[in-house]
Design a protein around this motif. Structure first.
Motif, mmCIF file in Angstrom:
data_model
loop_
_atom_site.group_PDB
_atom_site.id
_atom_site.type_symbol
_atom_site.label_atom_id
_atom_site.label_comp_id
_atom_site.label_asym_id
_atom_site.label_seq_id
_atom_site.Cartn_x
_atom_site.Cartn_y
_atom_site.Cartn_z
ATOM 1 N N ASN A 34 28.875 42.379 26.652
ATOM 2 C CA ASN A 34 29.657 41.143 26.473
ATOM 3 C C ASN A 34 29.327 40.112 27.558
ATOM 4 N N ILE A 35 28.025 39.920 27.753
ATOM 5 C CA ILE A 35 27.547 38.980 28.763
ATOM 6 C C ILE A 35 26.929 37.759 28.083
ATOM 7 N N ASN A 36 27.504 36.581 28.298
ATOM 8 C CA ASN A 36 26.895 35.360 27.754
ATOM 9 C C ASN A 36 26.033 34.704 28.830
ATOM 10 N N GLU A 37 25.416 33.596 28.481
ATOM 11 C CA GLU A 37 24.444 32.961 29.372
ATOM 12 C C GLU A 37 25.038 32.546 30.714
ATOM 13 N N HIS A 38 26.332 32.304 30.762
ATOM 14 C CA HIS A 38 26.961 31.797 31.983
ATOM 15 C C HIS A 38 27.712 32.871 32.777
ATOM 16 N N ASP A 39 27.732 34.103 32.261
ATOM 17 C CA ASP A 39 28.417 35.194 32.965
ATOM 18 C C ASP A 39 27.518 35.789 34.043
ATOM 19 N N THR A 40 28.140 36.447 34.995
ATOM 20 C CA THR A 40 27.385 37.290 35.913
ATOM 21 C C THR A 40 27.484 38.721 35.397
ATOM 22 N N TRP A 41 26.509 39.532 35.752
ATOM 23 C CA TRP A 41 26.489 40.909 35.251
ATOM 24 C C TRP A 41 27.677 41.724 35.752
ATOM 25 N N SER A 42 28.310 41.266 36.806
ATOM 26 C CA SER A 42 29.487 41.995 37.321
ATOM 27 C C SER A 42 30.630 41.990 36.310
ATOM 28 N N HIS A 43 30.548 41.118 35.279
ATOM 29 C CA HIS A 43 31.582 41.052 34.252
ATOM 30 C C HIS A 43 31.304 41.989 33.067
ATOM 31 N N ALA A 44 30.266 42.787 33.168
ATOM 32 C CA ALA A 44 29.890 43.669 32.056
ATOM 33 C C ALA A 44 31.037 44.611 31.669
ATOM 34 N N ASN A 110 28.218 50.612 34.662
ATOM 35 C CA ASN A 110 28.343 50.504 36.119
ATOM 36 C C ASN A 110 27.028 50.048 36.752
ATOM 37 N N LEU A 111 25.911 50.512 36.192
ATOM 38 C CA LEU A 111 24.606 50.074 36.694
ATOM 39 C C LEU A 111 24.411 48.584 36.415
ATOM 40 N N LEU A 112 24.740 48.148 35.206
ATOM 41 C CA LEU A 112 24.578 46.736 34.851
ATOM 42 C C LEU A 112 25.411 45.829 35.755
ATOM 43 N N LYS A 113 26.581 46.272 36.099
ATOM 44 C CA LYS A 113 27.463 45.464 36.952
ATOM 45 C C LYS A 113 26.842 45.170 38.309
ATOM 46 N N SER A 114 25.908 46.036 38.726
ATOM 47 C CA SER A 114 25.315 45.852 40.061
ATOM 48 C C SER A 114 24.011 45.052 40.032
ATOM 49 N N TYR A 115 23.578 44.636 38.819
ATOM 50 C CA TYR A 115 22.309 43.902 38.731
ATOM 51 C C TYR A 115 22.374 42.610 39.554
ATOM 52 N N SER A 116 21.304 42.349 40.264
ATOM 53 C CA SER A 116 21.121 41.187 41.161
ATOM 54 C C SER A 116 22.011 41.248 42.404
ATOM 55 N N SER A 117 22.690 42.382 42.599
ATOM 56 C CA SER A 117 23.469 42.549 43.834
ATOM 57 C C SER A 117 22.654 43.399 44.807
ATOM 58 N N ASP A 118 23.165 43.548 46.027
ATOM 59 C CA ASP A 118 22.433 44.353 47.006
ATOM 60 C C ASP A 118 22.529 45.848 46.717
ATOM 61 N N LYS A 119 23.326 46.228 45.723
ATOM 62 C CA LYS A 119 23.468 47.637 45.338
ATOM 63 C C LYS A 119 22.517 48.017 44.200
ATOM 64 N N TRP A 120 21.862 47.018 43.591
ATOM 65 C CA TRP A 120 21.067 47.263 42.383
ATOM 66 C C TRP A 120 19.975 48.316 42.587
ATOM 67 N N ASN A 121 19.137 48.156 43.599
ATOM 68 C CA ASN A 121 18.026 49.094 43.785
ATOM 69 C C ASN A 121 18.522 50.512 44.036
ATOM 70 N N GLU A 122 19.560 50.625 44.821
ATOM 71 C CA GLU A 122 20.124 51.944 45.105
ATOM 72 C C GLU A 122 20.701 52.576 43.832
ATOM 73 N N ASN A 123 21.465 51.788 43.080
ATOM 74 C CA ASN A 123 22.086 52.308 41.856
ATOM 75 C C ASN A 123 21.044 52.629 40.778
#
Length: 305
Positions: A34-44, A110-123
């Motif tokens: 449920n991610i539109n063009e203006h959402d951040t992935w943390s809203h997944a 939970n993985l998608l929520k961390s995309y583009s954050s500093d947790k992404w690579n670790e997750n």
């Protein structure tokens, strides 16, 4: 970068085959999150949705229009692969049920929520490290829901759902009572269309088919009597009405074996719902009353005309 391109980068990072980088697959992930063009992935999110909802989301949020009859393409190109990869799960209903739904697995959302954050690579590394375990986990959950069935001496399994529950009863309860010593030449499954398909024998009997959607739910063959039982498993649609008899007759015009048409129901209530549409000279079997059959007119009981 657009959200479709971001979804593509995520799928590439999760090492899926290149066919699953297509826009259709990216839009499927976006719709399920449920991610539109203006959402951040943390809203997944991972709410249960249908393929119809994915098609609608792609049109409304990304201006990508897909016809309703493209649902099978979504199922084969995206849903099937994502489920096998433990990115998504289904709710265990029959695929032809109006209540059938998919959602992202908890691990995937939970993985998608961390995309583009500093947790992404670790997750991402953790997800990939546990990937085979996740596949086993979700496969195991699915297997626990399946119904074991003995067909032609082989142990197989049906997906859960009333339609397959009735098909199991047809094979294990109806056949020994009213079609003894028969071989199952064809039976489908709500998730695997051709669970049993003896093409060689069907061709030998004169079937000029490629086992398309017009095939009856269950086809049994008596070698001794040279009789074929065409059986429809009816929980919501598809009894042996005159139109259905005509379709099967046309499909089997070159079949010389005797033809018996049976409609099977789980209970008397469902039978009553369809009773006024059933064709004459057909048989009715009700699983809740397994030792009895209803014969609709004709000059003989359970035999070819």
């Amino acid at each position: 970068m657009s959200k479709i391109d971001e979804a593509r980068e995520i799928l590439k990072a999760l090492q899926v085959p290149s066919k699953q980088y297509a826009d259709l697959c990216c839009l499927t992930i976006l719709a399920m999150a449920n991610i539109n063009e203006h959402d951040t992935w943390s809203h997944a999110t991972n709410q249960w949705i249908r393929i119809h909802n994915v098609i609608l989301f792609a049109k409304e949020q990304y201006g990508r229009e897909y016809a309703e009859n493209s649902r099978e393409t979504f199922r084969k190109q995206a849903m099937h692969h994502f489920r096998n990869a433990a990115f998504i799960e289904d709710n265990g209903m029959a695929t032809n049920s109006p209540n059938y739904r998919y959602r992202l697995t908890d691990e995937m959302v939970n993985l998608l929520k961390s995309y583009s954050s500093d947790k992404w690579n670790e997750n991402k590394a953790r997800f990939l490290a546990n990937h085979e375990n996740l596949i086993s986990l979700y496969t195991s959950k699915k297997d626990k829901q399946k119904m074991p069935v003995q067909i032609n001496g082989e142990k197989l399994s049906f997906s859960p759902g009333k339609h397959n529950e009735l098909q199991k009863a047809i094979i294990e309860v109806f056949a020994p009572r009213f079609a003894p010593d028969t071989e199952c030449l064809y039976v489908g499954d709500t998730t695997e269309k051709d669970l049993v398909k003896n093409e060689a024998k069907l061709s030998e009997l004169g079937f000029a088919i490629t086992l398309h959607d017009k095939m009856p739910d269950v086809v049994l063959y008596s070698h001794d009597k040279n009789w074929i039982y065409f059986i429809e498993s009816v929980t919501s649609v598809g009894p042996m009405d005159p139109k259905r008899i005509k379709e099967i007759s046309e499909m089997t015009a070159n079949v010389k074996a005797g033809k018996i048409y049976v409609t099977a129901f789980l209970d008397f209530k469902t039978f009553k719902k369809f009773s006024d549409s059933l064709a004459w000279d057909t048989e009715v079997w009700i699983a809740s009353m397994p030792n009895h059959m209803i014969h609709l007119n004709g000059d003989r009981f359970i035999g070819p005309r």
